[in-house]
Design a protein around this motif. Structure first.
Motif, short mmCIF file in Angstrom:
data_model
loop_
_atom_site.label_atom_id
_atom_site.label_comp_id
_atom_site.label_asym_id
_atom_site.label_seq_id
_atom_site.Cartn_x
_atom_site.Cartn_y
_atom_site.Cartn_z
N ASP A 1 15.88 2.98 -9.14
CA ASP A 1 15.86 1.85 -8.74
C ASP A 1 15.11 1.05 -9.55
OD1 ASP A 1 17.94 2.14 -7.05
OD2 ASP A 1 16.53 2.57 -5.32
N GLY A 2 15.34 -0.36 -9.84
CA GLY A 2 14.29 -1.43 -10.34
C GLY A 2 13.48 -2.14 -9.34
N SER A 3 12.50 -2.75 -9.73
CA SER A 3 11.61 -3.69 -8.77
C SER A 3 10.47 -4.07 -9.72
CB SER A 3 10.99 -2.78 -7.95
OG SER A 3 9.80 -1.95 -8.22
N VAL A 4 9.68 -5.00 -9.05
CA VAL A 4 8.31 -5.40 -9.86
C VAL A 4 7.25 -5.32 -8.85
CG1 VAL A 4 7.32 -7.49 -10.74
CG2 VAL A 4 9.70 -7.12 -11.15
N ILE A 5 6.36 -4.53 -9.13
CA ILE A 5 5.13 -4.24 -8.61
C ILE A 5 4.01 -4.86 -9.31
CG2 ILE A 5 3.75 -2.54 -7.54
CD1 ILE A 5 6.23 -0.74 -7.24
N VAL A 6 3.11 -5.64 -8.50
CA VAL A 6 1.97 -6.31 -9.33
C VAL A 6 0.61 -6.04 -8.69
CG1 VAL A 6 0.92 -8.60 -9.77
CG2 VAL A 6 3.47 -8.17 -9.32
N GLU A 7 -0.34 -5.48 -9.72
CA GLU A 7 -1.63 -5.11 -9.36
C GLU A 7 -2.80 -6.46 -9.72
OE1 GLU A 7 -4.85 -2.21 -10.80
OE2 GLU A 7 -3.13 -2.11 -11.77
N PHE A 8 -3.31 -6.87 -8.55
CA PHE A 8 -4.48 -8.08 -8.83
C PHE A 8 -5.54 -7.57 -8.92
CE2 PHE A 8 -0.66 -9.88 -6.87
CZ PHE A 8 -0.69 -11.06 -7.36
N LYS B 1 0.83 -1.13 -0.06
CA LYS B 1 0.05 0.22 -0.04
C LYS B 1 0.84 1.26 -0.01
CE LYS B 1 -3.88 -2.32 2.39
NZ LYS B 1 -4.62 -2.42 3.50
N HIS B 2 0.77 2.29 -1.04
CA HIS B 2 1.64 3.27 -1.17
C HIS B 2 1.01 4.28 -2.30
CE1 HIS B 2 5.17 5.64 -2.29
NE2 HIS B 2 5.69 5.26 -1.04
N ASP C 1 -8.52 -8.33 -7.78
CA ASP C 1 -9.30 -8.14 -6.44
C ASP C 1 -8.91 -6.78 -5.82
OD1 ASP C 1 -6.70 -8.51 -5.34
OD2 ASP C 1 -7.50 -10.08 -3.99
N GLY C 2 -7.88 -5.95 -6.23
CA GLY C 2 -7.58 -4.77 -5.84
C GLY C 2 -6.48 -4.61 -4.99
N HIS C 3 -5.76 -5.90 -4.62
CA HIS C 3 -4.52 -5.57 -3.84
C HIS C 3 -3.36 -5.69 -4.52
CE1 HIS C 3 -3.68 -10.14 -4.17
NE2 HIS C 3 -2.57 -9.89 -3.57
N TRP C 4 -2.26 -5.39 -4.08
CA TRP C 4 -1.07 -5.09 -4.76
C TRP C 4 0.07 -5.97 -3.93
CZ3 TRP C 4 0.10 -1.25 -8.56
CH2 TRP C 4 -1.00 -0.55 -9.02
N GLU C 5 0.99 -6.29 -4.83
CA GLU C 5 2.24 -6.95 -4.17
C GLU C 5 3.45 -6.60 -4.76
OE1 GLU C 5 2.02 -11.17 -4.13
OE2 GLU C 5 0.04 -11.35 -3.40
N ALA C 6 4.54 -6.55 -4.06
CA ALA C 6 5.83 -6.04 -4.47
C ALA C 6 6.94 -6.85 -4.18
CB ALA C 6 5.91 -4.49 -3.97
N PHE C 7 7.87 -6.77 -5.01
CA PHE C 7 9.31 -7.54 -4.93
C PHE C 7 10.51 -6.64 -5.21
CE2 PHE C 7 12.53 -10.84 -4.64
CZ PHE C 7 11.83 -11.94 -4.22
N PHE C 8 11.09 -6.29 -4.13
CA PHE C 8 12.28 -5.29 -4.15
C PHE C 8 13.72 -6.10 -4.12
CE2 PHE C 8 8.74 -2.87 -2.62
CZ PHE C 8 8.68 -1.80 -3.54
N ILE C 9 14.65 -5.96 -4.76
CA ILE C 9 15.83 -6.78 -4.87
C ILE C 9 17.02 -5.59 -4.55
CG2 ILE C 9 17.56 -8.08 -6.02
CD1 ILE C 9 15.04 -9.71 -7.09
N ALA C 10 17.86 -5.85 -3.76
CA ALA C 10 19.37 -5.24 -3.95
C ALA C 10 20.37 -6.36 -3.66
CB ALA C 10 19.21 -4.15 -2.65
N PHE C 11 21.52 -5.82 -3.94
CA PHE C 11 22.90 -6.59 -3.75
C PHE C 11 23.43 -6.42 -2.36
CE2 PHE C 11 23.18 -5.68 -8.43
CZ PHE C 11 22.83 -7.05 -8.88
N VAL D 1 9.97 0.48 1.31
CA VAL D 1 10.14 -0.73 2.50
C VAL D 1 10.71 -0.04 3.63
CG1 VAL D 1 10.80 -1.99 0.25
CG2 VAL D 1 12.71 -0.69 1.38
N ASN D 2 10.68 -0.97 4.66
CA ASN D 2 11.56 -0.53 5.78
C ASN D 2 12.79 -1.37 5.43
OD1 ASN D 2 13.01 -0.70 8.43
ND2 ASN D 2 10.85 -1.11 9.54
#
Length: 356
Positions: free
Chosen positions: A173-180, A67-68, A182-192, A101-102
């Protein structure tokens, strides 16, 4: 801005594969294919799953209820690639500055290890499988290929030292954010893990690395990193995940609360993974719930190599939204793996529950 063609691509994912060590021990990647209804080219994105620096580990943040304010901006975009500048700070992404993110919640993981839920592949594959199965919309941040047929640098692009220092920058920065649907969202953030947890106003490294900062916290596969789950409420599914540590085939994740009403058209899905070095036939194997309902895995199902996963629509085996257990048995009816999930874990409709 160090990345020349930075932006976000709005699309529909169509497939995802990821390389383990036997395919590429040096610089393996995940490969996402997608379509946007605009380009006639075959579109794809390369996603790093290992660093080529001396610390080869990655840090990831998996957010299954993202949520953002950023999501409203993304939703308004038309399909296709949108080039962004660092001044578009309402939509250009900065993992350290955009409050997405935290940092302390990040997990440090290697690329590829035997066993379940202890490397980056074990988390990123189910994430994309779920998005593809749900025909979700993906928003992929990174740098566009020169051929305009995809993206790379789908990871944090700041805080690097050495030969990668010239690629550092803020709000790129890169990332992948997903919209479903049903209205909810998910996200996957990667760093080295070698990148720093703080950077200056040009994205150059400051302070300790993410590996140093997060390396001492409990990591996936290393025990219970949710101590509050030690005391379960009634209906929360018992004493939490349990499994033999050397399980060759294990339960990786499950969709226990699919979108829509219980018993509807959207199935409950259980994903199993091969943790061993050899091919495993699942002929005669079953998946059961705590009430003894049993689903027979199709006799043709084979997990051919280490890391191979398959999801099964467990029709006739209801997975309670109040918490419960999932049991995997082999052809000799021996329990190969057993996991438990809580009412809290099952509360998010359409989200996968990952098991350690």
């Amino acid at each position: 801005m160090p990345l020349k063609d930075y932006g976000v691509w709005k699309a529909t994912p169509t497939s995802f594969t990821v390389e383990r060590s036997d395919k590429d021990p040096v610089s393996p990647h995940g490969h996402l294919t997608f379509k946007d209804g605009v380009s006639s080219k075959k579109l794809s994105s390369a996603i790093n799953v290992k660093s080529i620096s001396s610390d080869s580990r990655l840090v990831y943040w998996l957010i299954q209820d993202f949520k953002h304010p950023l999501t409203a901006k993304l939703k308004s975009l038309s399909p296709g690639f949108h080039r962004l500048t660092k001044d578009q700070r309402d939509i250009a992404l900065d993992i350290l500055r955009s409050n997405v993110v935290n940092v302390q919640d990040g997990s440090v993981v290697p690329h590829d290890l035997p066993g379940d839920k202890n490397d980056i592949v074990d988390f990123i594959q189910p994430f994309f499988d779920n998005a593809i199965n749900k025909k979700a919309t993906v928003y992929i941040y990174g740098e566009q290929y020169s051929g305009k047929d995809g993206l790379h640098d789908v990871h944090m692009n700041q805080g690097s030292d050495g030969k990668f220092r010239s690629s550092n920058g803020v709000y790129q920065d890169g990332s992948v954010i997903v919209e479903f649907a049903d209205g909810h969202w998910e996200a996957f953030f990667i760093a080295f893990a070698s990148q720093t947890a703080e950077t200056d106003d040009k994205g150059q490294p400051k302070g300790p690395s993410l590996g140093e900062l997060l390396g001492k916290k409990a990591q996936p596969g290393g025990g219970n990193d949710n101590p509050d789950e030690g005391d379960k409420e009634p209906g929360d599914g018992g004493e939490g995940p349990s499994r033999p540590s050397d399980a060759v085939v294990a339960i990786a994740a499950a969709l226990v609360n699919p979108d829509g009403p219980d018993g509807g058209e959207n199935p409950e899905i259980v994903y199993v993974v091969n943790n061993g070095p050899s091919s495993v036939s699942l002929k005669g194997w079953t998946i059961e719930n705590q009430m003894g309902n049993s689903f027979a895995i199709p006799a043709s199902s084979v997990l051919k190599v280490q890391g191979d996963k398959e999801g099964f629509n467990v029709k006739g085996v209801p997975l309670s939204n109040k918490g419960g257990s999932i049991i995997l048995k082999n052809a000799e009816k021996q329990v190969v793996d057993k996991v438990s999930y809580t009412k809290t874990q099952a509360s998010q409709s359409g989200a996968l529950v990952y098991f350690r």
